[in-house]
Design a protein around this motif. Sequence first.
Motif, mmCIF file in Angstrom:
data_model
loop_
_atom_site.group_PDB
_atom_site.id
_atom_site.type_symbol
_atom_site.label_atom_id
_atom_site.label_comp_id
_atom_site.label_asym_id
_atom_site.label_seq_id
_atom_site.Cartn_x
_atom_site.Cartn_y
_atom_site.Cartn_z
ATOM 1 N N GLU A 172 26.964 29.887 91.292
ATOM 2 C CA GLU A 172 28.057 30.196 90.367
ATOM 3 C C GLU A 172 29.084 29.064 90.348
ATOM 4 O O GLU A 172 29.163 28.276 91.296
ATOM 5 C CB GLU A 172 28.744 31.498 90.792
ATOM 6 N N PRO A 173 29.920 29.022 89.298
ATOM 7 C CA PRO A 173 30.939 27.982 89.223
ATOM 8 C C PRO A 173 31.883 28.060 90.426
ATOM 9 O O PRO A 173 32.215 29.161 90.882
ATOM 10 C CB PRO A 173 31.715 28.300 87.933
ATOM 11 N N SER B 227 35.155 20.816 87.443
ATOM 12 C CA SER B 227 33.952 21.615 87.260
ATOM 13 C C SER B 227 32.866 20.737 86.640
ATOM 14 O O SER B 227 33.137 19.961 85.734
ATOM 15 C CB SER B 227 34.308 22.783 86.340
ATOM 16 N N THR B 228 31.652 20.819 87.158
ATOM 17 C CA THR B 228 30.598 19.895 86.709
ATOM 18 C C THR B 228 30.165 20.202 85.278
ATOM 19 O O THR B 228 29.867 21.345 84.941
ATOM 20 C CB THR B 228 29.384 19.996 87.647
ATOM 21 N N ASN C 19 28.719 29.562 101.534
ATOM 22 C CA ASN C 19 29.841 28.675 101.830
ATOM 23 C C ASN C 19 31.045 29.533 102.217
ATOM 24 O O ASN C 19 31.549 30.320 101.430
ATOM 25 C CB ASN C 19 30.157 27.830 100.583
ATOM 26 N N ASP D 259 30.688 25.763 106.429
ATOM 27 C CA ASP D 259 32.069 25.724 105.972
ATOM 28 C C ASP D 259 32.317 24.267 105.634
ATOM 29 O O ASP D 259 32.378 23.426 106.526
ATOM 30 C CB ASP D 259 33.009 26.226 107.079
ATOM 31 N N PHE E 190 23.805 21.198 89.624
ATOM 32 C CA PHE E 190 23.897 21.861 88.315
ATOM 33 C C PHE E 190 25.271 22.479 88.104
ATOM 34 O O PHE E 190 25.767 23.183 88.991
ATOM 35 C CB PHE E 190 22.858 22.984 88.217
ATOM 36 N N GLY E 191 25.859 22.224 86.939
ATOM 37 C CA GLY E 191 27.106 22.908 86.590
ATOM 38 C C GLY E 191 26.852 24.404 86.585
ATOM 39 O O GLY E 191 25.851 24.864 86.043
ATOM 40 N N LEU F 139 37.268 16.935 101.242
ATOM 41 C CA LEU F 139 37.347 17.912 100.147
ATOM 42 C C LEU F 139 38.368 17.459 99.117
ATOM 43 O O LEU F 139 39.420 16.957 99.465
ATOM 44 C CB LEU F 139 37.794 19.269 100.676
ATOM 45 N N ASP F 140 38.028 17.659 97.864
ATOM 46 C CA ASP F 140 38.935 17.270 96.808
ATOM 47 C C ASP F 140 39.349 18.524 96.046
ATOM 48 O O ASP F 140 38.555 19.123 95.330
ATOM 49 C CB ASP F 140 38.215 16.286 95.874
ATOM 50 N N PRO F 141 40.614 18.942 96.228
ATOM 51 C CA PRO F 141 41.040 20.177 95.566
ATOM 52 C C PRO F 141 40.976 20.051 94.036
ATOM 53 O O PRO F 141 40.957 21.057 93.332
ATOM 54 C CB PRO F 141 42.473 20.387 96.051
ATOM 55 N N GLU G 207 38.457 18.655 92.434
ATOM 56 C CA GLU G 207 37.063 18.449 92.022
ATOM 57 C C GLU G 207 36.860 19.132 90.664
ATOM 58 O O GLU G 207 37.018 20.345 90.549
ATOM 59 C CB GLU G 207 36.144 19.110 93.054
ATOM 60 N N GLY H 121 31.037 25.434 95.265
ATOM 61 C CA GLY H 121 31.118 24.256 96.136
ATOM 62 C C GLY H 121 29.882 23.376 96.051
ATOM 63 O O GLY H 121 29.600 22.587 96.963
ATOM 64 N N LYS H 122 29.136 23.452 94.947
ATOM 65 C CA LYS H 122 27.874 22.694 94.830
ATOM 66 C C LYS H 122 28.103 21.187 94.836
ATOM 67 O O LYS H 122 27.441 20.450 95.558
ATOM 68 C CB LYS H 122 27.138 23.095 93.526
ATOM 69 N N THR H 123 29.085 20.759 94.015
ATOM 70 C CA THR H 123 29.350 19.323 93.956
ATOM 71 C C THR H 123 29.839 18.825 95.310
ATOM 72 O O THR H 123 29.423 17.779 95.804
ATOM 73 C CB THR H 123 30.388 19.043 92.850
ATOM 74 N N GLN I 231 36.398 28.788 104.811
ATOM 75 C CA GLN I 231 37.368 29.292 105.805
ATOM 76 C C GLN I 231 37.588 30.790 105.704
ATOM 77 O O GLN I 231 38.639 31.291 106.061
ATOM 78 C CB GLN I 231 38.731 28.582 105.645
HETATM 79 N N1 LIG Z 1 38.805 25.357 101.333
HETATM 80 C C1 LIG Z 1 37.592 25.070 100.912
HETATM 81 N N2 LIG Z 1 37.448 24.625 99.672
HETATM 82 C C2 LIG Z 1 36.214 24.299 99.255
HETATM 83 C C3 LIG Z 1 35.086 24.417 100.088
HETATM 84 N N3 LIG Z 1 33.995 24.041 99.368
HETATM 85 C C4 LIG Z 1 34.442 23.681 98.140
HETATM 86 N N4 LIG Z 1 35.790 23.831 98.068
HETATM 87 C C5 LIG Z 1 36.636 23.584 96.898
HETATM 88 O O1 LIG Z 1 36.279 24.523 95.861
HETATM 89 C C6 LIG Z 1 36.433 23.919 94.588
HETATM 90 C C7 LIG Z 1 35.160 24.019 93.788
HETATM 91 O O2 LIG Z 1 34.139 23.245 94.397
HETATM 92 P P1 LIG Z 1 33.026 22.446 93.597
HETATM 93 O O3 LIG Z 1 32.209 21.736 94.586
HETATM 94 O O4 LIG Z 1 33.593 21.706 92.477
HETATM 95 O O5 LIG Z 1 32.253 23.696 93.028
HETATM 96 P P2 LIG Z 1 30.961 23.662 92.096
HETATM 97 O O6 LIG Z 1 30.053 24.689 92.644
HETATM 98 O O7 LIG Z 1 30.443 22.309 91.961
HETATM 99 O O8 LIG Z 1 31.530 24.195 90.700
HETATM 100 P P3 LIG Z 1 30.986 23.944 89.217
HETATM 101 O O9 LIG Z 1 30.721 22.522 89.092
HETATM 102 O O10 LIG Z 1 32.064 24.453 88.323
HETATM 103 O O11 LIG Z 1 29.758 24.794 89.068
HETATM 104 C C8 LIG Z 1 36.863 22.482 94.850
HETATM 105 O O12 LIG Z 1 38.208 22.382 94.683
HETATM 106 C C9 LIG Z 1 36.444 22.239 96.269
HETATM 107 O O13 LIG Z 1 37.234 21.242 96.905
HETATM 108 C C10 LIG Z 1 35.269 24.898 101.426
HETATM 109 O O14 LIG Z 1 34.363 25.047 102.211
HETATM 110 N N5 LIG Z 1 36.546 25.214 101.780
#
Ligand SMILES: Nc1nc2c(ncn2[C@@H]2O[C@H](COP(=O)(O)OP(=O)(O)OP(=O)(O)O)[C@@H](O)[C@H]2O)c(=O)[nH]1
Length: 888
Positions: A247-248, A272-273, A359, A387, A305-306, A266-268, A270, A251-253, A362
């Motif tokens: 799902e979006p 959406s792909t 994932n 995590d 994948f987005g 981690l990039d807050p 990040e 944390g896939k990217t 925390q």
């Molecule tokens: N605190 C915390 N934040 C996380 C963690 N994993 C991912 N994030 C944050 O969650 C947000 C979404 O993560 P992405 O990796 O962009 O998620 P995605 O699955 O690629 O999302 P889409 O590309 O929209 O499908 C980002 O801001 C990340 O930094 C984690 O383990 N802990």
Amino acid sequence: MDAGQLWLYREKIDPAGVTEVSIGPDTPPAALRHLAGAAPLSLTKLTIGDERARPDLTWRYLPNLVRHLDDIIGGSPELRELTIAKCPIQRIPDSVAGLAGLRTLVVSWTGIDRVPDWVFELPSLTGLGLAHNNLTELPPSVAAANRLIDLDLGFNKFAEVPSGIWALTGLERLTMQGCPLEKIPPDILRLPALTELVLGRRGRAGITVPPPEVVARGLTAIKSYWAQEQASGLDFLAEAKLLIVGEPGAGKTTLAKKILDAGYALDPDEGSTQGIGVFSWRFPSGVRAGDGLIERDFRVNVWDFGGQEIYHATHQFFLTKRSVYVLLCDERKEDTDFHYWLDVINLLSAGSPLIIVQNRKQGRGRPLDLGTLRQEYPNLVGTLAVDLSSNDGLAELLTRVRRELELLPHVGSALPKTWQNVRLALEADERSHISAEKFFEICAAEGFTREEDMRQLGGYLHDLGVCLFFQDDPLLGKTVILKPEWGTTAVYRVLDDPLIIESRGVFDPADLRRIWHEPAYQSMQGELLRLMGRFSLCFTVPGTTTYVAPQLLSGQRPSYRWDEPGDLTLRYDYDVMPKGIVRRLIVELHDLIEGNAVWRTGVVLRYDAGRAEVIEDHHRRRLLIRLAGRDPRVMLSVIDRALATIHRSFPDIRFERFRQCDCPVCAGADEPTMFPVRELEDFAVTGDLIQCRNSRRMMDPAVLLSELWKRAEVEAAQPAGPAEVYVSYERSEPAGELVAAIETTPGVLLVRRDPDELRYRDAVQRFLRWLGPRKIVVVVLDDAYVKSRTCMFELTEIAERPDFAKYVFVLADDALLEPLGRVRYARYWEDKRVELLREAEAAGLIEAVRDDVLLYERFRDTIARITDLLVGMNTTSRDELLQALSDL
Ligand SMILES: Nc1nc2c(ncn2[C@@H]2O[C@H](COP(=O)(O)OP(=O)(O)OP(=O)(O)O)[C@@H](O)[C@H]2O)c(=O)[nH]1
Ligand SMILES: [Mg+2]
């Protein structure tokens, strides 16, 4: 000619003059005896059983057949064609060895598990069919069958191609469909005449050498693969794809980036792909090669994948087989639709391993109920938790992913060295796309000489998902897209464009110029638009330059006229329904869309005079098709063909087709009976009727099917020849005279029943079935008939026939047609029933007569119903009848 008929007409036909005979599961012993005793026959073709019949047929007279078969074959020295099919005789009769002129021998569905050596020594044999048996090997003597042109070994248990076959230099066609083969060895090059190798989807499934992508391209590709391998030597494959879905925001990217570099912060923000991101990851590995291990850099393309819904529909083009899948879910949110993801992966990945990764971010949520998921999805190999903010669990995850990658069956398989070199050269190329010419140049630099071979490699790389090279497309075929994500990103920009979303998916060239304005895209606009078409994302409105992306269309069904009385409903029920089937159908058949009658989940199509409404009910995993117009078959075949193309892209798709019953009760019912088409076909083959669950009527499957397919196909199954007429009558003088008159009517063949069997109830039933639904029955209804048990039994059976009014002629005594007469005869059977019951009761034998009591009840009802039956029926006089028969 049917052996049963040959015997029925034995007084008219001299067996010595018959050249073709078929024997079926109901051919009576007398007929077999007749045939066995009639030697020498001049048969050139003998068919035992019917390849189209159901395999679980019961052969009533199998012992008689076995007893007489050698005499029949031995007595037919001229035989050229012998077929034994769907008949459990379990051996090839020894008498076949003497057939010096036999050209074609088919022994299928017979349960044999070995083939005697002498089969291959038959001096004239050019075609041998051994499909659907229990064979695991052929004796080396097969090498002696040097005249063989066509060999069918399909649906047996061969784990490899029997080695003697490589000596058959004249062999043109080899079928090994449905066999558990693992390899097509280079020996295939020893068969110069071979032009056709039939493997079928199931036969191909287990083959790993050559690689499946090569095998899927057919015999020429397989031969050229081995020719190149012999010329350039081998290298071993150490490459695979890792696909991350979920799902979006799961944390896939972030995970993809952590796989490449655990230190990634981690990039807050990040983003959406959009579409798909592809990263390249390498790790040193020991790869299986032959019996040992070799050191290789394992190359992995990580596809991220987005997660947004809009992208789901295109996943089907990129969720490839022979890959490792990670389904990532945010444990705190619990929003993951596990079944959706596991279903699509199951459907498209051909058994690739899948790991669920939670994932934690925390936090901590509920643990998954893995037990049940595992049972339903055998490719789910494990679950892990990470995590990503603290890297907890990351090392374990990486170890697990690596191991799954290394264990993929294709890893370590041999490839011609030249292929591997081109692959490396392309990978090192920074460009997102190159021209096809450039690609050929690279191939030539690596030692390729023939364009054919280069194209084959191009196809292999495309099938592997390494690059996009649509060679069959005049425009896209000029380009090799080295980075598929470059293409998908461009394409998704259109679907993500706010203006296009606002206009509900309608756009024009100006929009495309606006969206693809950068130099990287500008010169490729034509190709990119075509790519959208290839992914079924849009179509051009015929006669305009307007495009429509059906995915963005309104979800609301527009209003359109549909008042089609007597329309025909079909339904496709899917085990797992991939998203967007109707959307792909819309794109495929867009030039048939009727006006504006198209929405996100449905469409109305028009073709000639036919109309069709197709609606997807994704929730219930169904596609509903309503057809209207005088001849719905054309429309249906157009839709069917388009759906077949779409279904082909899902390796494991399973569905069942249903057709609505057309009895009057179902016509007005909210829930009409839906017959599975497969069942209808089954019943039609054996000539059985099928019962409607609403009205309880017996329906003719052949008629129900005939509306779905061209009449010619249905009627082809009906043998031509003289009109066959069966007369149901009780012996009396006027009836006998009538039968004699019918018999001498030109063009009419009178069918008789075996008087020995006449009295047995199931024999009557069998006889009528054998008679088939379209032969003509004449019923001579008189006093003696209505009082005869056998005759009444026949009448109740005949009255059940759905085509009663069409093929049954009744000659009835006037007394029978009058209400009083009917009451009297109904009373006759009622009295008999009561009498029987009373006597049986007195003797304490009620159970013993139960069947007869029920039977008399049926007779009584049949007579009572007879007026209904006679309305609109061919009730006729003697002269009218004879006239009608001679007009046939
Ligand atoms: N605190 C915390 N934040 C996380 C963690 N994993 C991912 N994030 C944050 O969650 C947000 C979404 O993560 P992405 O990796 O962009 O998620 P995605 O699955 O690629 O999302 P889409 O590309 O929209 O499908 C980002 O801001 C990340 O930094 C984690 O383990 N802990
Ligand atoms: Mg992402």
